[in-house]
Write a protein that holds these residues in place. Structure first.
Motif, short mmCIF file in Angstrom:
data_model
loop_
_atom_site.label_atom_id
_atom_site.label_comp_id
_atom_site.label_asym_id
_atom_site.label_seq_id
_atom_site.Cartn_x
_atom_site.Cartn_y
_atom_site.Cartn_z
N ALA A 114 0.84 -1.20 0.00
CA ALA A 114 0.00 0.00 0.00
C ALA A 114 0.88 1.25 0.00
CB ALA A 114 -0.92 -0.02 1.21
N ARG A 115 1.91 1.26 0.84
CA ARG A 115 2.79 2.43 0.93
C ARG A 115 3.53 2.67 -0.37
NH1 ARG A 115 4.84 0.38 6.44
NH2 ARG A 115 3.40 1.44 7.85
N ALA A 116 3.78 1.60 -1.13
CA ALA A 116 4.49 1.74 -2.39
C ALA A 116 3.55 2.14 -3.53
CB ALA A 116 5.21 0.43 -2.73
N GLY A 117 2.27 2.31 -3.21
CA GLY A 117 1.32 2.80 -4.22
C GLY A 117 0.93 1.78 -5.26
N LYS A 118 1.05 0.49 -4.93
CA LYS A 118 0.69 -0.55 -5.90
C LYS A 118 -0.82 -0.67 -6.03
CE LYS A 118 4.99 -2.11 -5.76
NZ LYS A 118 5.93 -2.72 -6.64
N GLU A 133 -7.95 1.17 9.71
CA GLU A 133 -7.86 2.62 9.50
C GLU A 133 -6.50 3.02 8.96
OE1 GLU A 133 -9.34 4.14 13.27
OE2 GLU A 133 -11.25 3.25 12.61
N LEU A 134 -5.46 2.43 9.58
CA LEU A 134 -4.09 2.73 9.15
C LEU A 134 -3.86 2.30 7.70
CD1 LEU A 134 -2.21 1.75 12.35
CD2 LEU A 134 -1.59 3.67 10.89
N LEU A 135 -4.30 1.10 7.40
CA LEU A 135 -4.06 0.57 6.06
C LEU A 135 -4.78 1.43 5.01
CD1 LEU A 135 -3.07 -1.54 4.05
CD2 LEU A 135 -4.92 -3.04 4.77
N GLU A 138 -2.88 4.77 4.67
CA GLU A 138 -1.61 4.62 3.94
C GLU A 138 -1.88 4.45 2.44
OE1 GLU A 138 1.50 4.67 5.13
OE2 GLU A 138 1.47 4.00 7.22
N ALA A 139 -2.88 3.66 2.11
CA ALA A 139 -3.20 3.42 0.70
C ALA A 139 -3.65 4.72 0.03
CB ALA A 139 -4.27 2.34 0.57
N ALA A 140 -4.49 5.48 0.73
CA ALA A 140 -4.99 6.74 0.16
C ALA A 140 -3.83 7.71 -0.05
CB ALA A 140 -6.04 7.35 1.08
N ALA A 144 -2.52 4.17 -3.67
CA ALA A 144 -2.67 2.75 -4.00
C ALA A 144 -4.14 2.43 -4.17
CB ALA A 144 -2.08 1.90 -2.88
N ASP A 145 -4.51 1.89 -5.31
CA ASP A 145 -5.90 1.46 -5.51
C ASP A 145 -6.09 0.10 -4.86
OD1 ASP A 145 -6.63 3.65 -7.01
OD2 ASP A 145 -5.90 2.74 -8.87
N ILE A 146 -7.12 -0.01 -4.05
CA ILE A 146 -7.42 -1.31 -3.45
C ILE A 146 -8.60 -1.93 -4.19
CG2 ILE A 146 -8.20 -2.52 -1.38
CD1 ILE A 146 -6.78 -0.51 0.31
N VAL A 147 -8.41 -3.12 -4.70
CA VAL A 147 -9.54 -3.90 -5.22
C VAL A 147 -9.74 -5.07 -4.26
CG1 VAL A 147 -10.51 -5.19 -7.14
CG2 VAL A 147 -8.93 -3.30 -7.59
N PRO A 148 -10.87 -5.09 -3.53
CA PRO A 148 -11.08 -6.19 -2.60
C PRO A 148 -11.27 -7.50 -3.35
CG PRO A 148 -12.97 -4.67 -2.58
CD PRO A 148 -11.96 -4.10 -3.51
#
Ligand code: NDP
Ligand code: MG
Length: 390
Positions: A114-118, A133-135, A138-140, A144-148
């Motif tokens: 997430a921190r690396a913006g993947k 919350e932290l994750l 950090e992603a925002a 980093a786009d999160i796809v669940p």
């Protein structure tokens, strides 16, 4: 070309991810493969997928991995240890990371990606339960786009983004198959074995999540996961038992519309969504034939027989460190149950007792969450050792 790091490559989700990747050699490539300790299985995957890097979290297995890769004549570089795993989640030439390690052991590598913006294909639900919350923050921050990947959350993602809908979400409902013990009484559950608990009626999954499905803790972890991913409070998140496991989630909008995502229970669909988004990729999963499937049924969950779902909802509502305690106690309890050290009904009892012993406080930092995680594990282990949870 998308370069994909598959963390947890030797597991059930890892296998589904690699299956989809291998179907699209001109678009997708597995550039990093990671496992916990199973070097033989990792070597077999390297021979097939020829990644640039292979990493095993168990530092003692470095030589075995390196020698095995050499014997296979592969150019794949061997790495070992937790730090190497985290570094390859962030680097290693990938733009996409499949986070499919089981349990809190997946937190650091998920955070690193997430921190690396993947683009983060997030299957490891425990990292969201422990430090959601932290994750998310950090992603925002890193873009980093999160796809669940969890099928229900992937279904919600598709309902939110696939139908051109923006905003106006009123409620979200996650469906649950009910697991192998749906319809049973508490008295029945006192005697069930690990073999019966992992025999899921609809999904083929790793042992930990299979037990979580049998206790309904899985659905509780998923409520917390949904809360973080989609920003809804608990009073707007529902659970519907749907034994056919064809409708994966439903989203209700303010205008009275309800969108649902349907499909056969096969994780390759969710992984193909994550790997191809916003395009659709073939996943190898057959189209759903509703006439052949027959009825779709829905019923409320039985919270008296399956208290884990209630405990998870309470931990979500309490917030702070409570979800981390819930997750840690549950990991200890599930592993003890799988080893035959405690009975099935002791899983919720141990989680409830650990939550009572470590009351929730605000979760101020990752260090604090790690400390609470360790304390909850110690508490649960010593409660088992004391013989109170036979
Ligand atoms: P499996 O047990 O099948 O696989 C677990 C993977 O994690 C293996 O590759 C294992 O490696 C690796 N691993 C275990 N411990 C460590 C460690 N300490 N460090 C690094 N790697 C480790 O699990 P699943 O694939 O079923 O589940 C993975 C995640 O996806 C879980 O969080 C689960 O909740 C979630 N999920 C799974 C679904 C499914 O259908 N299976 C559905 C929805 C979510 P090794 O083989 O070397 O032990
Ligand atoms: Mg799920």
């Amino acid at each position: 070309m998308r370069h994909v790091a598959v963390l947890g490559a030797t597991g059930s989700i890892g296998a589904s991810a690699l299956d989809v990747i291998a179907r699209h050699p001109n678009r997708l490539r597995a550039s990093v493969l990671a496992a916990g300790s199973n070097v033989d299985a990792l070597l077999a995957l390297c021979a097939r997928h020829r990644p640039d890097h292979a990493v095993v979290a168990d530092a003692r297995s470095h030589a075995a991995l390196r020698d095995g890769l050499q014997a296979l004549g592969l150019a794949t570089k061997a790495h070992a240890g937790a730090e190497a795993l985290d570094a390859l989640a962030a680097e290693g030439g990938s733009d996409t990371v499949v986070a499919a390690i089981v349990g809190a052991a997946g937190l650091d590598s998920t955070l690193a990606a997430a921190r690396a913006g993947k683009r983060l294909l997030l299957a490891n639900k425990e990292s969201l339960v422990l430090a959601g919350e932290l994750l998310m923050a950090e992603a925002a921050q890193a873009g980093a786009d999160i796809v669940p990947i969890d099928s229900e959350h992937n279904a919600i993602f598709q309902c939110l983004h696939g139908g051109g809908a923006h905003g106006g979400v009123q409620r979200i409902a996650l469906t649950a198959s009910g697991g192998p013990f749906r319809g049973r009484t508490r008295a029945d559950l006192a005697r069930v074995t690990p073999e019966q608990a992992v025999a899921h009626p609809k999904w083929s999954m790793g042992p930990k999540i299979s037990v979580d499905s049998a206790t309904l803790m899985n659905k509780g972890l998923e409520l917390i996961e949904a809360h973080h991913l989609f920003g809804l409070t608990g009073d707007r998140l529902d659970v519907l038992v749907h034994p056919q496991s064809l409708v994966h989630a439903l989203v209700s909008f303010v205008d009275g519309s309800m969108l649902a995502q349907l499909g056969l229970p096969d994780m390759r669909t969710a992984l193909a969504v994550g790997l191809g988004w916003p395009q659709r990729l073939a996943s190898g999963v057959d189209a759903l034939d509703l006439l052949a499937q027959g009825r779709l049924e829905f019923e409320p969950p039985d919270l008296d027989t399956f208290p884990c779902l209630r405990l998870a909802r309470e931990a979500m509502d309490a917030g702070g460190t409570a979800p981390a305690v819930l997750n840690a106690a549950n990991e200890v309890a599930v592993s003890a149950f799988l080893q035959g050290r405690i009975g099935f009904l002791s899983v919720p009892a141990l989680v409830e007792q650990t939550l009572a012993a470590l009351p929730s406080c605000p979760a101020e930092s990752l260090a604090m969450l790690r400390d609470v995680d360790a304390r909850a594990r110690r508490h649960a282990e010593s409660a088992i050792a004391s013989g109170a949870f036979a």
